[in-house]
Design a protein around this motif. Structure first.
Motif, mmCIF file in Angstrom:
data_model
loop_
_atom_site.group_PDB
_atom_site.id
_atom_site.type_symbol
_atom_site.label_atom_id
_atom_site.label_comp_id
_atom_site.label_asym_id
_atom_site.label_seq_id
_atom_site.Cartn_x
_atom_site.Cartn_y
_atom_site.Cartn_z
ATOM 1 N N LEU A 110 70.870 22.856 59.108
ATOM 2 C CA LEU A 110 70.624 22.145 57.858
ATOM 3 C C LEU A 110 71.821 22.284 56.929
ATOM 4 N N SER A 111 72.164 21.181 56.315
ATOM 5 C CA SER A 111 73.197 21.162 55.284
ATOM 6 C C SER A 111 72.512 21.044 53.928
ATOM 7 N N VAL A 112 72.939 21.887 52.970
ATOM 8 C CA VAL A 112 72.318 21.916 51.649
ATOM 9 C C VAL A 112 73.363 21.548 50.603
ATOM 10 N N LYS A 113 73.061 20.537 49.813
ATOM 11 C CA LYS A 113 73.977 20.115 48.748
ATOM 12 C C LYS A 113 73.195 19.987 47.446
ATOM 13 N N LEU A 114 73.618 20.748 46.426
ATOM 14 C CA LEU A 114 72.980 20.669 45.116
ATOM 15 C C LEU A 114 73.590 19.491 44.360
ATOM 16 N N GLN A 115 72.829 18.422 44.270
ATOM 17 C CA GLN A 115 73.312 17.193 43.644
ATOM 18 C C GLN A 115 73.359 17.336 42.137
ATOM 19 N N ASN A 116 72.294 17.857 41.553
ATOM 20 C CA ASN A 116 72.215 18.091 40.111
ATOM 21 C C ASN A 116 71.590 19.455 39.873
ATOM 22 N N LEU A 117 71.968 20.077 38.775
ATOM 23 C CA LEU A 117 71.454 21.408 38.456
ATOM 24 C C LEU A 117 71.157 21.499 36.973
ATOM 25 N N ASP A 118 69.935 21.906 36.631
ATOM 26 C CA ASP A 118 69.536 22.087 35.233
ATOM 27 C C ASP A 118 68.449 23.164 35.172
ATOM 28 N N ILE A 119 68.887 24.421 35.336
ATOM 29 C CA ILE A 119 67.984 25.569 35.322
ATOM 30 C C ILE A 119 68.416 26.486 34.182
ATOM 31 N N ASP A 120 67.454 26.938 33.393
ATOM 32 C CA ASP A 120 67.726 27.752 32.211
ATOM 33 C C ASP A 120 68.631 28.942 32.542
ATOM 34 N N ALA A 121 69.645 29.165 31.707
ATOM 35 C CA ALA A 121 70.581 30.273 31.906
ATOM 36 C C ALA A 121 71.094 30.742 30.547
ATOM 37 N N LEU A 122 71.649 31.951 30.507
ATOM 38 C CA LEU A 122 72.241 32.488 29.293
ATOM 39 C C LEU A 122 73.604 31.832 29.058
ATOM 40 N N SER B 36 60.297 30.529 37.660
ATOM 41 C CA SER B 36 60.494 30.259 36.233
ATOM 42 C C SER B 36 59.687 31.280 35.440
ATOM 43 N N GLY B 37 60.257 31.754 34.351
ATOM 44 C CA GLY B 37 59.612 32.771 33.526
ATOM 45 C C GLY B 37 58.666 32.173 32.506
ATOM 46 N N PRO B 38 58.161 33.006 31.588
ATOM 47 C CA PRO B 38 57.174 32.549 30.599
ATOM 48 C C PRO B 38 57.782 31.842 29.392
ATOM 49 N N THR B 39 59.100 31.962 29.202
ATOM 50 C CA THR B 39 59.720 31.385 28.017
ATOM 51 C C THR B 39 59.732 29.865 28.094
ATOM 52 N N ASN B 40 59.306 29.247 27.007
ATOM 53 C CA ASN B 40 59.261 27.785 26.981
ATOM 54 C C ASN B 40 60.665 27.203 26.854
ATOM 55 N N SER B 41 60.980 26.276 27.717
ATOM 56 C CA SER B 41 62.251 25.547 27.661
ATOM 57 C C SER B 41 62.079 24.259 28.457
ATOM 58 N N ILE B 42 62.906 23.293 28.159
ATOM 59 C CA ILE B 42 62.791 22.001 28.834
ATOM 60 C C ILE B 42 63.995 21.819 29.742
ATOM 61 N N HIS B 43 63.775 21.976 31.034
ATOM 62 C CA HIS B 43 64.823 21.783 32.035
ATOM 63 C C HIS B 43 64.218 21.073 33.237
ATOM 64 N N ARG B 44 65.048 20.314 33.940
ATOM 65 C CA ARG B 44 64.567 19.512 35.059
ATOM 66 C C ARG B 44 64.641 20.243 36.394
ATOM 67 N N GLY B 45 65.401 21.331 36.479
ATOM 68 C CA GLY B 45 65.470 22.075 37.729
ATOM 69 C C GLY B 45 66.701 21.709 38.538
ATOM 70 N N PHE B 46 66.509 21.000 39.642
ATOM 71 C CA PHE B 46 67.636 20.654 40.500
ATOM 72 C C PHE B 46 67.271 19.472 41.401
ATOM 73 N N ASP B 47 68.305 18.833 41.915
ATOM 74 C CA ASP B 47 68.171 17.839 42.981
ATOM 75 C C ASP B 47 68.962 18.390 44.162
ATOM 76 N N MET B 48 68.281 18.689 45.249
ATOM 77 C CA MET B 48 68.923 19.313 46.402
ATOM 78 C C MET B 48 68.753 18.425 47.631
ATOM 79 N N ILE B 49 69.864 17.981 48.193
ATOM 80 C CA ILE B 49 69.836 17.162 49.405
ATOM 81 C C ILE B 49 69.899 18.089 50.614
ATOM 82 N N VAL B 50 68.903 17.998 51.462
ATOM 83 C CA VAL B 50 68.844 18.810 52.679
ATOM 84 C C VAL B 50 68.929 17.861 53.879
ATOM 85 N N SER B 51 69.987 18.007 54.678
ATOM 86 C CA SER B 51 70.238 17.088 55.789
ATOM 87 C C SER B 51 70.348 17.853 57.104
#
Length: 265
Positions: free
Chosen positions: A72-84, A142-157
């Motif tokens: 399997l090939s993994v490609k992170l197309q988009n990334l939007d995960i809460d970070a410091l 994901s933790g308990p803190t409220n935030s608005i993020h979409r996560g990720f788009d990951m292509i698995v081929s």
């Protein structure tokens, strides 16, 4: 104008069909389940956390199994995960394992915890990562803190190394992917191999469509010529009828005058 609109709609349909072939799957709906490419009859998928912003207090684990004897090939197309701001992950992160469970090793080259977005990331991400044992296990928390993020788009081929079969495409990095993936609009090779604009099927469809459009143009022109000719013929008949009527009235008038003059004499 109508022909231009028709042609544009046809091309839009062809291109939409060509680049929207990946099946979208969501981890929130598949927690603690397995994705089997063979059962899905798919060679690649687009894996996301959810259709919208991801929920809080998630802990989803999904195992992905390719076709037999494939990796399997993994490609992170988009990334939007809460970070410091420093780039370190909070309670929200994605982890990838090279195997069918969390007991497997981390996916080679990928961060143990993946988070951030285009501006803030833990470390620069590679174009793609590959499994060595076939299976891929993805875990999203994901933790308990409220935030608005979409996560990720990951292509698995799914792929295997050369030599490639007749119905497969050979990437620059010697990977073999199904021919139908080459023109899907995504980098399934994982090495930025240029994708084509149209598949052979789409090219054939464009050819057939062009022929149909040409036939439609010929029919429309023929109809327009026929209608114009018919209108011209009708106008000529009306004109002739008016001339005949005018002539008949003139003759009748002259006859009336002659008759009246005869009676006077």
């Amino acid at each position: 104008m109508e022909l231009k609109i028709f042609f544009s709609v046809v091309l839009l349909c062809l291109f939409s069909r060509n680049i929207s072939a990946l099946r979208e799957l969501y981890m929130e709906q598949l927690c603690n389940q397995q994705i089997n490419f063979l059962a899905l009859n798919e060679d690649a998928i687009l894996l996301r956390v959810s259709p919208q912003a991801y929920r809080r207090n998630l802990d989803c684990i999904v195992a992905i199994e390719p076709h037999p004897n494939k990796q399997l090939s993994v490609k992170l197309q988009n990334l939007d995960i809460d970070a410091l701001p420093s780039g370190q992950c909070t309670d929200d992160y994605l982890t990838l394992y090279d195997g069918r469970t969390q007991a497997a090793q981390f996916l080679a080259g990928a961060p143990n915890q993946i988070c951030g977005n285009r501006n803030v990331r833990t470390i620069p991400l590679a174009d793609s990562y590959t499994t060595q044992r076939g299976y891929l296990t993805a875990r999203f928390r994901s933790g308990p803190t409220n935030s608005i993020h979409r996560g990720f788009d990951m292509i698995v081929s799914a792929f295997h190394l050369a030599p490639c079969k007749k119905n497969e495409y050979k990437c620059y990095n010697q990977r073999c992917i199904p021919e139908n993936l080459r023109c899907s609009g995504f980098d399934h090779c994982g090495d930025r191999t240029p994708v084509c604009l149209l598949t052979n099927e789409a090219k054939a469809a464009v050819g057939v469509t062009a022929i149909l459009i040409l036939i439609a143009i010929i029919v429309i022109v023929a109809v327009c010529v026929w209608r114009k000719k018919r209108q011209t013929t009708f106008n000529d008949r009306v004109k002739q009828q008016k001339q005949r009527s005018h002539f008949e009235h003139s003759v009748a008038g002259e006859s009336f005058k002659v008759k009246m003059n005869g009676q006077v004499h």
